[in-house]
Design a protein around this motif. Structure first.
Motif, short mmCIF file in Angstrom:
data_model
loop_
_atom_site.label_atom_id
_atom_site.label_comp_id
_atom_site.label_asym_id
_atom_site.label_seq_id
_atom_site.Cartn_x
_atom_site.Cartn_y
_atom_site.Cartn_z
N ASN A 195 43.06 30.93 32.30
CA ASN A 195 44.45 30.92 31.84
C ASN A 195 44.95 32.30 31.43
N TYR A 196 44.09 33.12 30.85
CA TYR A 196 44.49 34.48 30.47
C TYR A 196 44.89 35.28 31.70
N LEU A 197 44.07 35.21 32.74
CA LEU A 197 44.36 35.96 33.97
C LEU A 197 45.55 35.38 34.72
N TYR A 198 45.70 34.09 34.69
CA TYR A 198 46.81 33.46 35.39
C TYR A 198 48.15 33.84 34.76
N ILE A 199 48.22 33.80 33.45
CA ILE A 199 49.47 34.05 32.74
C ILE A 199 49.82 35.54 32.68
N ASN A 200 48.83 36.39 32.42
CA ASN A 200 49.10 37.83 32.23
C ASN A 200 48.10 38.70 32.99
N PRO A 201 48.08 38.64 34.31
CA PRO A 201 47.08 39.43 35.03
C PRO A 201 47.18 40.93 34.78
N SER A 202 48.37 41.43 34.58
CA SER A 202 48.54 42.88 34.37
C SER A 202 47.93 43.36 33.06
N ASP A 203 47.67 42.46 32.13
CA ASP A 203 47.00 42.83 30.88
C ASP A 203 45.52 43.13 31.10
N TYR A 204 44.95 42.65 32.21
CA TYR A 204 43.51 42.74 32.42
C TYR A 204 43.10 43.45 33.71
N LEU A 205 43.97 43.46 34.70
CA LEU A 205 43.59 43.96 36.01
C LEU A 205 44.40 45.18 36.43
N ASP A 206 43.75 46.07 37.15
CA ASP A 206 44.40 47.23 37.76
C ASP A 206 44.66 46.87 39.22
N ILE A 207 45.88 46.97 39.65
CA ILE A 207 46.24 46.57 41.01
C ILE A 207 45.54 47.41 42.08
N ASN A 208 44.98 48.55 41.69
CA ASN A 208 44.31 49.44 42.64
C ASN A 208 42.81 49.23 42.73
N LYS A 209 42.28 48.25 42.02
CA LYS A 209 40.84 47.98 42.03
C LYS A 209 40.53 46.64 42.67
N THR A 210 39.28 46.47 43.04
CA THR A 210 38.80 45.20 43.59
C THR A 210 38.00 44.48 42.53
N TYR A 211 38.23 43.17 42.40
CA TYR A 211 37.55 42.36 41.40
C TYR A 211 36.84 41.20 42.07
N TYR A 212 35.64 40.91 41.59
CA TYR A 212 34.83 39.79 42.06
C TYR A 212 34.91 38.72 40.98
N ILE A 213 35.37 37.53 41.36
CA ILE A 213 35.67 36.50 40.38
C ILE A 213 34.84 35.24 40.64
N TYR A 214 34.26 34.71 39.55
CA TYR A 214 33.52 33.47 39.67
C TYR A 214 33.81 32.53 38.51
N CYS A 215 33.56 31.25 38.76
CA CYS A 215 33.66 30.21 37.74
C CYS A 215 32.38 29.39 37.80
N GLU A 216 32.42 28.15 37.41
CA GLU A 216 31.20 27.33 37.42
C GLU A 216 30.83 26.86 38.83
N SER A 217 31.79 26.34 39.57
CA SER A 217 31.48 25.78 40.89
C SER A 217 32.20 26.45 42.05
N GLY A 218 33.20 27.24 41.76
CA GLY A 218 33.95 27.92 42.81
C GLY A 218 35.37 27.43 42.98
N SER A 219 35.71 26.33 42.36
CA SER A 219 37.05 25.75 42.51
C SER A 219 38.12 26.57 41.79
N ARG A 220 37.90 26.85 40.52
CA ARG A 220 38.88 27.63 39.75
C ARG A 220 39.02 29.04 40.29
N SER A 221 37.90 29.64 40.67
CA SER A 221 37.96 31.02 41.16
C SER A 221 38.72 31.10 42.48
#
Length: 95
Positions: free
Chosen positions: A42-68
């Motif tokens: 929810n943090y990333l969904y609502i305010n991605p610019s607070d956490y992510l740099d648009i010029n970088k690559t991010y690897y994202i995981y959750c428990e099973s792969g559905s949310r990610s």
């Protein structure tokens, strides 16, 4: 553009502090991939610019792969470069 890789391949990739666990804090505390940081979905969904740099690559995981998968699709539509780790932490921990 949506990209993904098998979570079991993550150990062979140099990630440079861009591995994000989007599970809830209690899930992260119970176990996580070394070097990952916890930013709940929810943090990333609502305010991605607070956490992510648009010029970088991010690897994202959750428990099973559905949310990610959902979050990566959304973030990529906003211009971020994210890669979904297929299988999630449940697959990683059973390797």
């Amino acid at each position: 553009m949506y990209e993904d890789i098998d979570i079991l391949d993550i150990d062979s990739i140099y990630i440079d502090n861009n591995l994000i666990d989007i599970r809830e804090r209690y899930e992260y505390i119970l176990g996580n991939i070394n070097g990952s940081i916890n930013i709940p979905y929810n943090y990333l969904y609502i305010n991605p610019s607070d956490y992510l740099d648009i010029n970088k690559t991010y690897y994202i995981y959750c428990e099973s792969g559905s949310r990610s998968r959902k979050l990566c699709t959304y973030l990529n539509s906003l211009g971020y470069h994210t890669i979904d780790l297929i299988g999630g932490y449940s697959r990683y921990r059973t390797r």
